[in-house]
Design an enzyme around this catalytic site. Structure first.
Site, PDB file in Angstrom:
ATOM      1  N   ASN A 167       0.842  -1.213   0.000  1.00 12.28           N
ATOM      2  CA  ASN A 167       0.000   0.000   0.000  1.00 12.28           C
ATOM      3  C   ASN A 167       0.869   1.252   0.000  1.00 12.28           C
ATOM      4  O   ASN A 167       1.689   1.379  -0.929  1.00 12.28           O
ATOM      5  CB  ASN A 167      -1.148  -0.033   1.013  1.00 12.28           C
ATOM      6  CG  ASN A 167      -0.806  -0.200   2.463  1.00 12.28           C
ATOM      7  OD1 ASN A 167      -0.214  -1.183   2.862  1.00 12.28           O
ATOM      8  ND2 ASN A 167      -1.199   0.742   3.282  1.00 12.28           N
ATOM      9  N   ASP A 168       0.716   2.165   0.906  1.00 10.35           N
ATOM     10  CA  ASP A 168       1.297   3.516   0.787  1.00 10.35           C
ATOM     11  C   ASP A 168       2.798   3.546   0.447  1.00 10.35           C
ATOM     12  O   ASP A 168       3.577   2.797   1.041  1.00 10.35           O
ATOM     13  CB  ASP A 168       1.181   4.276   2.111  1.00 10.35           C
ATOM     14  CG  ASP A 168      -0.166   4.151   2.763  1.00 10.35           C
ATOM     15  OD1 ASP A 168      -1.077   3.558   2.179  1.00 10.35           O
ATOM     16  OD2 ASP A 168      -0.297   4.652   3.890  1.00 10.35           O
ATOM     17  N   ASP A 218       1.301   8.628  10.568  1.00 11.39           N
ATOM     18  CA  ASP A 218       1.864   9.022   9.276  1.00 11.39           C
ATOM     19  C   ASP A 218       2.629  10.350   9.343  1.00 11.39           C
ATOM     20  O   ASP A 218       2.292  11.328   8.658  1.00 11.39           O
ATOM     21  CB  ASP A 218       0.747   9.108   8.208  1.00 11.39           C
ATOM     22  CG  ASP A 218      -0.144   7.875   8.189  1.00 11.39           C
ATOM     23  OD1 ASP A 218       0.338   6.806   8.581  1.00 11.39           O
ATOM     24  OD2 ASP A 218      -1.321   7.985   7.794  1.00 11.39           O
TER      25      ASP A 218
END
Ligand code: FRU
Length: 490
Positions: free
Chosen positions: A45-46, A176
């Protein structure tokens, strides 16, 4: 490997030795992408920790090599010097400490004095009680720091902040970290959800990258989503931009049709002490109009370009990726250079991607009989006039323009993805990147983009007929593209 148990580098290396057959299976899947970054096996993912250091671009990412549904989060690591030749360096950060045992979650890189500083969220779920909701209670969101002098070898992880260091009205969801430096002071943006389910960015301040104090917060007056993930605060072309991903925003006209949004906000804020007023947010726009774009991260490269890479996927959707059955899921978008023009974010693929081109041909528009092309192509359409247009981009995928409305229709190739719309004051150009199972469409010089996965069953060696009908004039230049090349270094 078990969810909610630590994973060490040694565990991973043992698993890697025992799973050659899994790698072989994924390497033979026809849906593999040819010039986009995907996981060797499992889930991605990210993008994380994006930076360029001594000429080398480091692209870390949320990674689960073990299976395709993304249960355990490590940081994978790819490098490149030219966005054409890549090295897979293997995972670098493992959930191996008490403070990151249930996920080395997303984070970023900040380079200073020839050292790369990494900041990420160590995710921990507590199981000592059975009444935790894991939103307000039961979750540790730890801010962790480590460094590297080469992007490959990492220092000991250092716990900087725990939930006790976040403001009292904030839930257990804080994550994050991304750093911005202004006037000699470091600021850390953290995505957060407060106890009233309002999304926001928490700003922390430091003079040494080690000691951080709560400083301010950035949020709207009325709630705009319950949680803002992956904040990224940066100056570009004289504007302060905040890209972040608000969760829980309802569709509004043509906007906010993703399960989770990715937005860009223009800010008028100069980091003076005190709260950042909601009025500082001057404009909020959707960053991408497609079905698969989330959690982007930007960085400044050594040439001074602000480059964005996003997760070409998103969570919480009712559409799917058939690749999961072949043992892998998701990819990263192409690297895009950002600019701000007339207060709007402009995205254009990095120019290095022109080196993928082969077999180019040009024809005039409309092009009703169509151009035959391999499935892996770049198409540039430049209109001198466009009243209406309908382009068949792939088997059953149509992009049409009529009465000021641009429509992407996935036909039967969306695996649940259907249609997306965009209002436009005129269509002037399109740049379309088609990979085996993805499409990235840059509209009007990158003022708008559509990013999506596509599953129309055409394999890499297959061909399609690209047709463009309508009341339009201009040229179509079609480039077949090579794939990027890979080296394995782990
Ligand atoms: C966004 C996100 C981040 C988190 C990471 C976990 O996709 O939910 O907020 O750090 O993914 O993989």
């Amino acid at each position: 490997m078990k969810k909610y148990e630590k994973v060490t580098k040694a565990d991973y290396e043992r698993w890697y030795r025992e799973n050659e057959e899994y790698r072989r299976r994924v390497s033979q899947d026809g849906c593999r992408l040819s010039y986009h970054l995907m996981p060797e096996t499992g889930w991605l993912n990210d993008p994380n920790g994006l930076c360029q250091f001594h000429g080398i671009y480091h692209i870390y990412f949320q990674y689960t090599p073990f299976e395709p549904s993304g249960q355990i989060k490590l940081w994978g690591h790819y490098t490149t010097e030219d966005f054409i030749h890549y090295t897979d360096c293997g995972p670098v950060l493992f959930p191996d400490q008490d403070f990151d045992a249930h996920g080395v979650y997303s984070g970023s890189a900040f380079i200073e004095d020839d050292v790369i500083h990494y900041f990420y969220t160590g995710n921990v779920k507590y199981f000592d009680r059975n009444d935790y909701d894991y939103i307000m209670t039961g979750r540790g969101s730890n801010t962790v720091h480590c460094t590297s002098r080469d992007g490959v070898h990492f220092s000991t992880k250092e716990l900087l902040m725990t939930n006790a260091d976040y403001p009292a009205d904030i839930s257990a969801h804080v994550r994050d970290p991304k750093i911005i430096k202004k006037d000699g002071i470091y600021y850390m943006a953290l995505g957060a959800r407060d106890v009233h389910d309002k999304g926001m960015v928490l700003l922390y301040r430091s003079e040494d990258l080690k000691h951080w104090n709560s400083y301010s917060r950035i949020t709207t007056g009325e709630s705009f989503g319950y949680m803002w993930e992956c904040p990224d605060l940066f100056y570009l072309d004289g504007r302060l931009c905040l890209i972040c991903c608000p969760q829980g925003v309802e569709p509004d006209g043509m906007d906010y049709w993703d399960a989770q949004q990715c937005t860009v906000m223009m800010l008028e804020y100069d980091f003076t002490p005190g709260q950042c007023s909601p009025d500082a947010i001057k404009d909020i726009r959707v960053v991408d109009r497609g079905f698969d774009f989330y959690a982007p991260q930007t960085f400044l490269d050594e040439r001074g370009r602000r480059i964005l890479i996003a997760w070409m996927g998103t969570a919480g959707t009712d559409y799917t990726n058939p690749t999961a059955a072949a043992g892998w899921q998701h990819a990263l978008t192409l690297p895009r250079v950002l600019h701000v023009k007339n207060g709007r974010l402009i995205q254009q693929p990095v120019e290095e991607l022109k080196n993928l081109r082969k077999n180019s041909s040009t024809c005039s528009l409309p092009c009703e009989s169509g151009c035959r092309s391999g499935i892996i192509y770049e198409a540039e359409l430049v209109f001198s006039r466009c009243e209406t247009m309908c382009a068949q981009l792939r088997n059953s995928v149509l992009l049409s323009y009529e009465a000021g409305l641009l429509t992407l229709d996935m036909g039967s190739a969306g695996s649940g993805r259907k249609r997306r719309y965009l209002k436009l004051n005129g269509l002037h150009s399109l740049r379309i990147f088609s990979d085996t199972t993805s499409l990235e469409i840059f509209v009007n010089g990158g003022e708008e983009t559509f990013t999506t996965r596509v599953y129309d069953g055409v394999l890499p060696e297959g061909e399609i007929q690209l047709t463009i009908n309508g009341i339009c004039e201009g040229t179509l230049t079609l480039h077949e593209l090579n794939g990027v090349s890979w080296m394995q270094d782990h």
